[in-house]
Motif scaffolding. Structure first.
Motif, short mmCIF file in Angstrom:
data_model
loop_
_atom_site.label_atom_id
_atom_site.label_comp_id
_atom_site.label_asym_id
_atom_site.label_seq_id
_atom_site.Cartn_x
_atom_site.Cartn_y
_atom_site.Cartn_z
N GLN A 169 0.81 -1.22 0.00
CA GLN A 169 0.00 0.00 0.00
C GLN A 169 0.85 1.27 0.00
OE1 GLN A 169 -0.45 -2.80 1.90
NE2 GLN A 169 -2.36 -2.64 3.03
N GLU A 203 -3.97 -10.62 -3.29
CA GLU A 203 -5.37 -10.66 -3.71
C GLU A 203 -6.22 -9.73 -2.84
OE1 GLU A 203 -8.25 -11.42 -6.24
OE2 GLU A 203 -6.22 -12.22 -6.44
N ARG A 206 -5.49 -5.98 -3.83
CA ARG A 206 -5.63 -5.62 -5.25
C ARG A 206 -6.64 -4.50 -5.45
NH1 ARG A 206 -4.05 -8.44 -9.62
NH2 ARG A 206 -3.55 -10.22 -8.30
N HIS A 207 -7.72 -4.50 -4.67
CA HIS A 207 -8.77 -3.50 -4.83
C HIS A 207 -8.47 -2.20 -4.09
CE1 HIS A 207 -9.71 -5.31 -0.99
NE2 HIS A 207 -10.57 -4.36 -0.72
N GLY A 212 -7.92 0.14 -8.45
CA GLY A 212 -8.80 -0.86 -7.86
C GLY A 212 -10.16 -0.28 -7.52
N THR A 213 -11.12 -1.16 -7.25
CA THR A 213 -12.46 -0.74 -6.86
C THR A 213 -12.70 -1.16 -5.42
OG1 THR A 213 -13.29 -1.02 -9.13
CG2 THR A 213 -14.93 -0.92 -7.36
N SER A 215 -14.24 -2.29 -2.00
CA SER A 215 -15.38 -3.13 -1.63
C SER A 215 -16.45 -2.27 -0.96
CB SER A 215 -14.94 -4.22 -0.66
OG SER A 215 -13.93 -5.02 -1.22
N LYS A 326 -13.46 3.93 -8.46
CA LYS A 326 -12.06 3.53 -8.64
C LYS A 326 -11.14 4.34 -7.74
CE LYS A 326 -12.62 0.63 -12.17
NZ LYS A 326 -12.24 -0.81 -12.09
#
Length: 346
Positions: A169, A203, A206-207, A212-213, A215, A326
């Motif tokens: 990050q 994994e 990733r978002h 990324g989108t 959650s 995004k």
């Protein structure tokens, strides 16, 4: 009968010595001579092991057993207890049959190592990367290392030291390059316990990186109103994780207020998410700091599942998303939030 007993006495030392298949001999000089004991924590290929020996006459010898033919990671610690001080810890990569010597003259990580090819290589790579502050240069050096040694646990440890769990990050625009580096390791490394854990970590984040989108999540305001992140779709949104007890978090509020006042009528919103575990403290902080934007919390503390989903292990932390959800920026502190919004909101 005497002959049998004598034979057993002769054989016993041979059996015992066969149980150990690597040794580490060390010589200590300088400030470390005041310390009393050496600890070895290592993975024998199947499980973690710990052993220790006394330092006598500024020397020590410690041995162990590797159950496979691979290089396995180990940590040598020196001190009166299992020290966690960085200057008293040495990373090693040990293989069955190695006879390693450690010459300790100052800080333990700076020791001269012989007899362990992978450890010697690790030290060379560590020294090459230690003065590198440019992430692109680090990526380039690591790529050369991994391509040359795709099966090397040493190379994987070097990689994890820079881009390990919790570190990706910090480089939100470099996720594709970091993920690609990991893919260059052999199936053996990727399929190891550490490799599988890292794959899961990639994994999970990733978002959370650029592109990324995020959650979706649901939480409640102090008044009990249910709010979803997706309710704000169509706006630029800063998702800000904080807590009432976090002084740096509340120190950011003046900057957030300034940006909010300037851009709130230009399709911008802030969604604060508190990881407090005491509702009264959360509400008191909102009132005392006169926070005008949307704030929600599940009052579950730092172990809140939403915080864990977002890999929040320290606050403040934030994500700026565009009207499509995004991620376009992360961890915007101080004046950086306003200057970043200027690029996207005209």
């Amino acid at each position: 009968m005497k002959r049998i007993i004598i034979s057993l006495l002769v054989l016993c030392p041979v059996v015992l010595s066969a149980q150990s298949n690597f040794t580490i001999k060390g010589k200590v000089s300088g400030p470390m001579t005041a310390l009393k004991k050496v600890y070895l924590n290592y993975n024998d290929g199947t499980a973690g092991r710990t052993d220790s020996v006394e330092i006598k006459n500024a020397e020590f010898e410690i041995s162990g057993t590797m159950k496979d033919g691979n290089y396995n990671s180990a940590t040598l610690a020196i001190g009166n207890s299992q020290s966690r001080r960085p200057d008293r810890q040495l990373t090693l990569f040990i293989k069955k049959g190695e006879r390693i010597t450690v010459d300790v003259q100052g800080a333990l990580p700076d020791s001269k190592i012989t007899g362990s090819v992978q450890t010697e290589l690790y030290q060379v790579m560590r020294d090459s990367l230690s003065g590198t502050k440019d992430v692109d240069q680090s990526l380039l050096i690591l790529k050369r290392l991994i391509v040359q040694y795709p099966d090397s646990r040493m190379a994987f440890r070097t990689f994890l030291n820079i881009f390990g769990t919790g570190q990706v990050q910090r480089f939100p625009t470099k996720f594709p390059e970091i993920a690609n580096l990991f893919s260059l390791f052999s199936p053996q490394i990727q399929g190891s316990k550490e490799g599988l854990a890292y794959s899961k970590y990639l994994e999970n984040v990733r978002h959370l990186v650029i592109g990324g989108t995020l959650s979706d999540f649901t939480s409640k305001t102090p008044e009990g109103k249910v709010v979803k992140l997706s309710d704000l779709r169509g706006k630029y949104v800063l998702v800000d994780f904080w807590a009432s007890w976090c002084i740096p978090c509340r120190g950011e509020f003046p900057y957030l207020k300034k940006a909010y006042t300037r851009f709130k009528d230009k399709n911008f919103e802030i969604l604060g998410y508190s990881i407090d575990h005491d509702k009264s403290l959360w509400i008191s902080a909102l009132e005392n700091d006169d926070v005008p934007w949307i704030n929600v919390s599940n009052i579950l503390g730092p172990e809140d599942p939403i915080a864990r989903e977002y890999q929040i292990y320290a606050v403040p932390a934030n994500f700026l998303i565009d009207p499509n959800g995004k991620v376009i920026a992360t961890n915007l502190r101080g004046e950086l939030l306003e200057s970043t919004l200027e690029k996207f909101i005209k």
